[in-house]
Design a protein around this motif. Structure first.
Motif, mmCIF file in Angstrom:
data_model
loop_
_atom_site.group_PDB
_atom_site.id
_atom_site.type_symbol
_atom_site.label_atom_id
_atom_site.label_comp_id
_atom_site.label_asym_id
_atom_site.label_seq_id
_atom_site.Cartn_x
_atom_site.Cartn_y
_atom_site.Cartn_z
ATOM 1 N N GLU A 356 38.232 45.582 28.174
ATOM 2 C CA GLU A 356 36.789 45.373 28.069
ATOM 3 C C GLU A 356 36.351 45.218 26.621
ATOM 4 N N PHE A 357 36.911 46.033 25.715
ATOM 5 C CA PHE A 357 36.581 45.900 24.295
ATOM 6 C C PHE A 357 36.970 44.514 23.777
ATOM 7 N N MET A 358 38.115 44.028 24.220
ATOM 8 C CA MET A 358 38.575 42.734 23.714
ATOM 9 C C MET A 358 37.686 41.584 24.160
ATOM 10 N N TYR A 359 37.306 41.571 25.449
ATOM 11 C CA TYR A 359 36.522 40.422 25.890
ATOM 12 C C TYR A 359 35.020 40.590 25.671
ATOM 13 N N LYS A 360 34.538 41.824 25.519
ATOM 14 C CA LYS A 360 33.106 42.020 25.290
ATOM 15 C C LYS A 360 32.724 42.043 23.816
ATOM 16 N N GLN A 361 33.642 42.498 22.960
ATOM 17 C CA GLN A 361 33.305 42.648 21.553
ATOM 18 C C GLN A 361 34.192 41.811 20.628
ATOM 19 N N LEU A 362 35.488 41.968 20.772
ATOM 20 C CA LEU A 362 36.403 41.363 19.809
ATOM 21 C C LEU A 362 36.284 39.841 19.774
ATOM 22 N N ALA A 363 36.449 39.198 20.924
ATOM 23 C CA ALA A 363 36.393 37.729 20.964
ATOM 24 C C ALA A 363 35.011 37.178 20.604
ATOM 25 N N PRO A 364 33.912 37.704 21.182
ATOM 26 C CA PRO A 364 32.602 37.146 20.830
ATOM 27 C C PRO A 364 32.227 37.332 19.367
ATOM 28 N N LEU A 365 32.534 38.502 18.782
ATOM 29 C CA LEU A 365 32.162 38.741 17.391
ATOM 30 C C LEU A 365 33.013 37.905 16.434
ATOM 31 N N HIS A 366 34.285 37.716 16.766
ATOM 32 C CA HIS A 366 35.160 36.867 15.946
ATOM 33 C C HIS A 366 34.950 35.386 16.249
ATOM 34 N N LYS A 367 34.271 35.097 17.352
ATOM 35 C CA LYS A 367 34.026 33.727 17.801
ATOM 36 C C LYS A 367 35.323 32.946 17.955
ATOM 37 N N SER A 368 36.252 33.585 18.642
ATOM 38 C CA SER A 368 37.539 32.943 18.906
ATOM 39 C C SER A 368 37.740 32.809 20.408
ATOM 40 N N GLY A 369 38.226 31.640 20.795
ATOM 41 C CA GLY A 369 38.398 31.342 22.200
ATOM 42 C C GLY A 369 37.279 30.460 22.692
ATOM 43 N N PRO A 392 26.268 22.425 30.188
ATOM 44 C CA PRO A 392 26.014 22.465 28.745
ATOM 45 C C PRO A 392 27.186 23.126 28.015
ATOM 46 N N LYS A 393 27.359 22.784 26.757
ATOM 47 C CA LYS A 393 28.481 23.312 25.993
ATOM 48 C C LYS A 393 28.312 24.822 25.781
ATOM 49 N N THR A 394 29.231 25.574 26.342
ATOM 50 C CA THR A 394 29.217 27.024 26.203
ATOM 51 C C THR A 394 30.635 27.493 25.943
ATOM 52 N N ALA A 395 30.832 28.225 24.855
ATOM 53 C CA ALA A 395 32.166 28.705 24.507
ATOM 54 C C ALA A 395 32.646 29.726 25.522
ATOM 55 N N ALA A 396 33.937 29.725 25.756
ATOM 56 C CA ALA A 396 34.521 30.665 26.708
ATOM 57 C C ALA A 396 34.225 32.106 26.324
ATOM 58 N N TYR A 397 34.258 32.408 25.020
ATOM 59 C CA TYR A 397 34.047 33.802 24.591
ATOM 60 C C TYR A 397 32.607 34.268 24.792
ATOM 61 N N ASN A 398 31.698 33.358 25.119
ATOM 62 C CA ASN A 398 30.306 33.722 25.369
ATOM 63 C C ASN A 398 29.953 33.715 26.848
ATOM 64 N N LYS A 399 30.946 33.660 27.717
ATOM 65 C CA LYS A 399 30.692 33.539 29.142
ATOM 66 C C LYS A 399 31.136 34.789 29.897
ATOM 67 N N PRO A 400 30.558 34.998 31.081
ATOM 68 C CA PRO A 400 31.111 36.036 31.962
ATOM 69 C C PRO A 400 32.561 35.693 32.298
ATOM 70 N N LEU A 401 33.366 36.703 32.551
ATOM 71 C CA LEU A 401 34.782 36.461 32.813
ATOM 72 C C LEU A 401 35.114 36.603 34.289
#
Length: 452
Positions: A356-369, A392-401
């Motif tokens: 949960e930390f990785m997909y909720k915080q790490l990826a979105p804050l680093h903007k990777s993926g 519309p263009k939406t990054a994977a790291y900003n989407k529900p999983l």
């Protein structure tokens, strides 16, 4: 006995589908988002034929869109400093030469490539009604980058970038391994409209059921997990980097190399040994986590050298990339890193790291993926994943999983033959956070019912 469920494009011809083993295709449909799940069983040729039959239309759209995208990309930059007519001429010339380069790549890698890949490519080309030579070229499109490196032409945009993070032991909340893989390929790439998860149950001796997480029309691995608890992902290490990495023309294509690791190994030592013994062509970062070792290794290799890193021996150790017990990582920037975001987040949360930390915080804050964001919870063999949306263009790291239990999927397919198949598939996937309605359409082809 054959069971058929109607798909969007109608019921397949029984005669064309016969003899392809156990094949399932379904789509997760959520608004405009479609993620294909393909489950294949049989020989390499049989699985390829099924792939081509079930996704032939999408393969043609995906691969032609990719070529046109790179063509337009090249023309756009050439016309910045050349007259329009000259830019058109040079672009056409470059892509005409690209076909020769792909043919050259095939000649140089042919002897190092296992026959199973050519069998699968042949099956796909027949199933999708694409000329074999054309699809063979497309299958080597990502490998050809390294031929261009030798003639001082770099198409780094072909490969994209990404981040790889592995945490284990005392660094995680439960002591189990967690692996995040963010793939940054550019959301304008039309191939990102065609995500697919392909689960292979090969009948080849020594094979382990495994899943490739990628894009329709790409044969080989960028991200994978297998039924015995090995997960891996890659990040390009461009030859234009300041470290002067070495590539070679003749060897085994990198995406075939990684797929063979997913298909035939589950122990860390065996995976590393396989990479060391391969005649490598490329420069690459690879992240591997295994339940067998309960650890993660970051591997950086070129044609001439391979280095294996754990949590304490990574060559960069500074404020941009601090060494953290139980964690190994490379961020999305060129290495050595110039960004302290990933390191600071991991250091602050050491001992509390979980999926949960990785997909909720790490990826979105680093903007990777931006194209693909995946987290493997290795203790549970669960995968949390998202792909970008094109419109519309939406990054994977900003989407529900979405959440998928590969452990359940692999065990069901290798144990009692497909009892309660529909119930199994309908229970596989849900949106983990936040919860919202999900409409699922599915298609099942060539399902053979066992006689007891």
């Amino acid at each position: 006995v054959f069971f058929f469920f109607q798909a969007e494009d109608g019921i397949r011809d029984v005669e064309r589908s016969r003899g392809l083993g156990d094949v399932y295709k379904r789509q997760i449909v959520n608004g405009q988002e479609k993620i294909n799940l393909l489950v294949l069983k049989g020989s390499s040729y049989e699985m390829g034929k099924a792939y081509g039959l079930l996704l032939g239309k999408e393969i043609k759209e995906s691969t032609s869109g990719m070529i046109n995208y790179y063509k337009d990309f090249t023309y756009y930059y050439l016309k910045l400093f050349l007259p329009y007519s000259t830019a058109h001429f040079v672009t056409d010339l470059l892509f005409h030469l690209l076909n020769y380069s792909l043919d050259l790549t095939w000649l140089l890698t042919r002897a190092y490539t296992p026959e199973r890949f050519f069998d699968e490519i042949r099956g796909i080309s027949e199933g999708a009604s694409i000329p074999y030579k054309d699809f063979l070229r497309l299958s080597l499109f990502h490998e050809v980058q390294y031929v261009f490196d030798y003639v001082c032409l770099t198409f780094s945009f072909i490969m994209g970038s990404g981040s790889l993070v592995g945490a284990w032991g005392k660094a995680t909340a439960d002591g189990n391994g967690v692996f995040m893989r963010g793939y940054d390929w550019g959301m304008d790439n039309p191939m990102s409209k065609y995500p697919v998860i392909v689960v292979y149950h090969s009948t080849e001796e020594g094979s382990i059921p495994f899943a490739d997480i990628g894009y329709i029309g790409i044969i080989g691995t960028i991200t994978a997990i297998n039924a015995k608890g090995l997960a891996l992902g890659m990040k390009p290490w461009p030859a234009i980097s300041t470290e002067g990495v070495k590539t070679r023309w003749a060897g085994k294509p990198w995406h075939f190399t990684l797929r063979d690791i997913a298909q035939f190994t589950y122990k860390m030592d065996d995976a590393v040994k396989s990479l060391k013994e391969t005649i490598r062509t490329t420069s690459m970062h690879v992240g591997i986590m295994t339940n067998d070792s309960k650890t993660y290794k970051g591997i950086r290799y070129s044609a001439e050298k391979l280095s294996v890193y754990d949590d304490m021996n990574y060559p960069q150790s500074d404020e941009k990339h601090p060494l953290i017990a139980g964690v190994n990582y490379v961020d999305k920037t060129y290495q050595p890193s110039t960004d302290d975001c990933l390191g600071s987040l991991l250091k602050t949360n050491q001992g509390k790291i979980n999926a949960e930390f990785m997909y909720k915080q790490l990826a979105p804050l680093h903007k990777s993926g931006d194209c693909q964001m995946i987290v493997f919870d290795m203790g549970k063999q669960d995968m949390y994943f998202a792909f970008n949306t094109f419109t519309p263009k939406t990054a994977a790291y900003n989407k529900p999983l979405y959440h998928m239990s590969f452990d359940k999927l692999f065990k069901e397919l290798t144990a009692q033959h497909q009892l309660n198949l529909i119930e199994l598939f309908l229970s596989l996937i849900h949106i983990s956070e936040p919860t919202r309605p999900l409409y699922i359409s599915y298609a099942v082809f060539c399902l053979k019912k066992k006689k007891h």
